[in-house]
Enzyme design. Structure first.
Site, short mmCIF file in Angstrom:
data_model
loop_
_atom_site.label_atom_id
_atom_site.label_comp_id
_atom_site.label_asym_id
_atom_site.label_seq_id
_atom_site.Cartn_x
_atom_site.Cartn_y
_atom_site.Cartn_z
CE LYS A 40 -1.46 4.03 1.40
NZ LYS A 40 -2.86 3.27 1.36
CB SER A 117 -3.18 2.95 4.86
OG SER A 117 -3.27 2.49 3.78
CB SER A 141 -6.70 2.22 2.79
OG SER A 141 -6.37 1.48 3.72
#
Length: 401
Positions: A40, A117, A141
């Site tokens: 990420k 996210s 997330s």
């Protein structure tokens, strides 16, 4: 999977970042040799800038001087970093719809959001671009995208996985996390990042108030998964997690999260005046409005909630609940509908956040042709136990497919 620096060419999902792309080969030995992972784009890689889902963040920060601890451990264990995966702006979303870089495709439900996210990490795993991927989880997330995309997702105990070299959202709730299509690989990554041994599970609890918040059809969709849990661990005892209602727990989480976000990012937001997208902009306006007296009250409430959860989950109890109340929302919903979904989901997701607890999404349910996950939560520090149960449940699940 062939390990080459070509993930951007193979990425038909929009899961990987072109603007912060980086490839790193893993070591020649270790338990993860031959496996690839996505990272990420909140985690640093030395010599490269971290985008944090925001063009303004990218423009105002230098190349990282060192690689995040999580990535270093995985590389040393033999895994190869295929690239950086998209995140929602400032990691502040549950849908994954980034106004600046676009929305990764949800391979399991192409007309619906992938979840945020950690949207790119979830999409990359679900779409078989990598073997596993690293995300982060503050309010849900990792857990929500895992449910939406039909894969395993793990949120560890708060503080157990190092966030050294990661962009923070709200440090009092921020955790690392990871995704895999296979529960045994999920546990294998846990062996590298956690390094402990699983405890023996105790009683099984069914969160009746959490199931009551699920939308029609969700409980029936998860019923076969509950049967398999009972077959492995024993019958579940119905419990009410929150006597005052989980919606009130979400209020506690929201105030404390918003206060911590503003404390963490106020100086940068005030100095840079970033151009936020239509989802994230109003939230940053809201975080600046939280009052000190509200925070003081909610800190007391959080301590009470944490005590309640400690008592509920004593002796290695395992709590069962829907990961989120419904399947993934459709893409490009009106803002009001997105907010309504977010608040319903966070009433379930805030449980682990307020308690600093580990939680794993089990991709065992289907509703209207889309994935919906069952979750297990346990006491702080029992991460390995949950990963071990997930692996054993997966074998039972596969035998019944």
């Amino acid at each position: 999977m062939t390990l080459r620096d070509d993930v951007l060419e193979r990425d038909h999902l929009g899961a990987f970042c072109k603007h912060t792309h980086v490839y790193r080969a893993g070591s020649d030995s270790g338990p993860l040799v031959g496996l690839s992972f996505g990272l990420k784009d909140i985690f640093d890689v030395s010599g490269h800038r971290t985008g944090f889902g925001s063009p303004d963040w990218l423009a105002t920060h230098d190349d990282a001087s060192r690689t995040a601890t999580v990535a270093t451990l995985l590389l040393e264990a033999g895994a190869t970093l295929a690239g950086k995966t998209h995140t929602e702006e400032m990691a502040f979303s549950l849908t994954g719809e980034n106004a600046h870089y676009g929305t990764p495709l949800n391979p399991a439900a192409p007309h619906r959001v992938p979840g945020g996210s950690s949207s790119g990490s979830a999409a990359a795993v679900a779409g078989r671009l990598v073997d596993f991927a690293i995300g982060s989880d503050t309010g849900g997330s990792v857990r929500a995208p895992a449910s939406f995309c039909g894969i395993y997702g793990f949120r560890p105990t708060h503080g157990r996985v190092s966030l050294d070299g990661a962009c923070p959202l709200a440090p009092i709730f921020d955790t690392g996390g990871w995704f895999a299509r296979d529960a045994s690989l999920l546990a294998q990554v846990g062996d590298v990042l956690l390094g402990g041994l699983p405890a023996t599970p105790g009683r099984v609890l069914l969160a009746t108030d959490a199931f009551a918040l699920a939308l029609p059809g969700a409980e029936a969709a998860l019923a076969p998964a509950l049967v398999r849990v009972s077959a492995l661990l024993g019958d579940a005892e119905p419990v009410r997690v929150s006597e005052e209602g989980l919606a009130s727990w979400f209020d506690v989480f929201r105030v404390l999260q918003y206060d911590d976000i503003w404390t963490t990012h106020r100086a940068w937001v005030t100095r840079v005046r970033p151009t936020f997208g239509p989802q994230v902009g109003p939230r940053f306006e809201a975080v600046a409005q939280v009052q000190p007296h509200e925070v003081a009250v909610m800190r007391v409430r959080r301590r009470e909630i944490s005590t309640r959860l400690d008592e509920l989950l004593a002796d290695n109890a395992v709590l069962l609940l829907p990961t989120v109340p419904d399947i993934a929302p459709l893409l490009r919903l009106p803002p009001a509908e997105t907010v309504a979904f977010r608040e319903r989901a966070l009433a379930l997701l805030c449980i682990a956040g307020l308690g600093g607890l580990p939680q794993v999404n089990l991709p065992f349910g289907t509703l209207n042709g889309c994935p919906i996950g069952l979750s297990m939560i346990a006491a702080r520090g029992t991460d390995e136990m949950l990963l071990d149960i997930a692996a054993r449940l997966a074998s039972v699940h596969d035998a019944h497919r």
